[in-house]
Scaffold this motif. Structure first.
Motif: not given
Length: 75
Positions: A28-43, A62-64
């Motif tokens: 619906d116009g929103d992007l689904i973006v994937e990131f590969t991270i090693n630590d939560d503080m990266e994202i 991470l959501h929580e």
């Protein structure tokens, strides 16, 4: 995976915010973006910068963590 709202999606199409950024789809116009991270503080800073236009789909922990940060600073 993150869902990026349509209103800011162009910022994610023209700029790679992290080296591991990968646009994997659109809903619906929103992007689904994937990131590969090693630590939560990266994202986490990126998520908080783009709130409320960026939603964490997974991982749930991470959501929580983002929700806990919001509650912490909401007081």
């Amino acid at each position: 995976m993150r869902r990026v709202a349509k209103v800011v999606s162009r910022h994610f199409r023209v700029k790679q915010h992290l080296k591991s950024q990968n646009i994997i789809g659109e809903i619906d116009g929103d992007l689904i973006v994937e990131f590969t991270i090693n630590d939560d503080m990266e994202i986490l800073p990126l998520v908080q910068m783009w709130m409320p236009h960026l939603k964490i789909i997974e991982p749930q922990r991470l959501h929580e963590r983002v929700l806990a940060n919001i509650e912490k600073y909401h007081i």
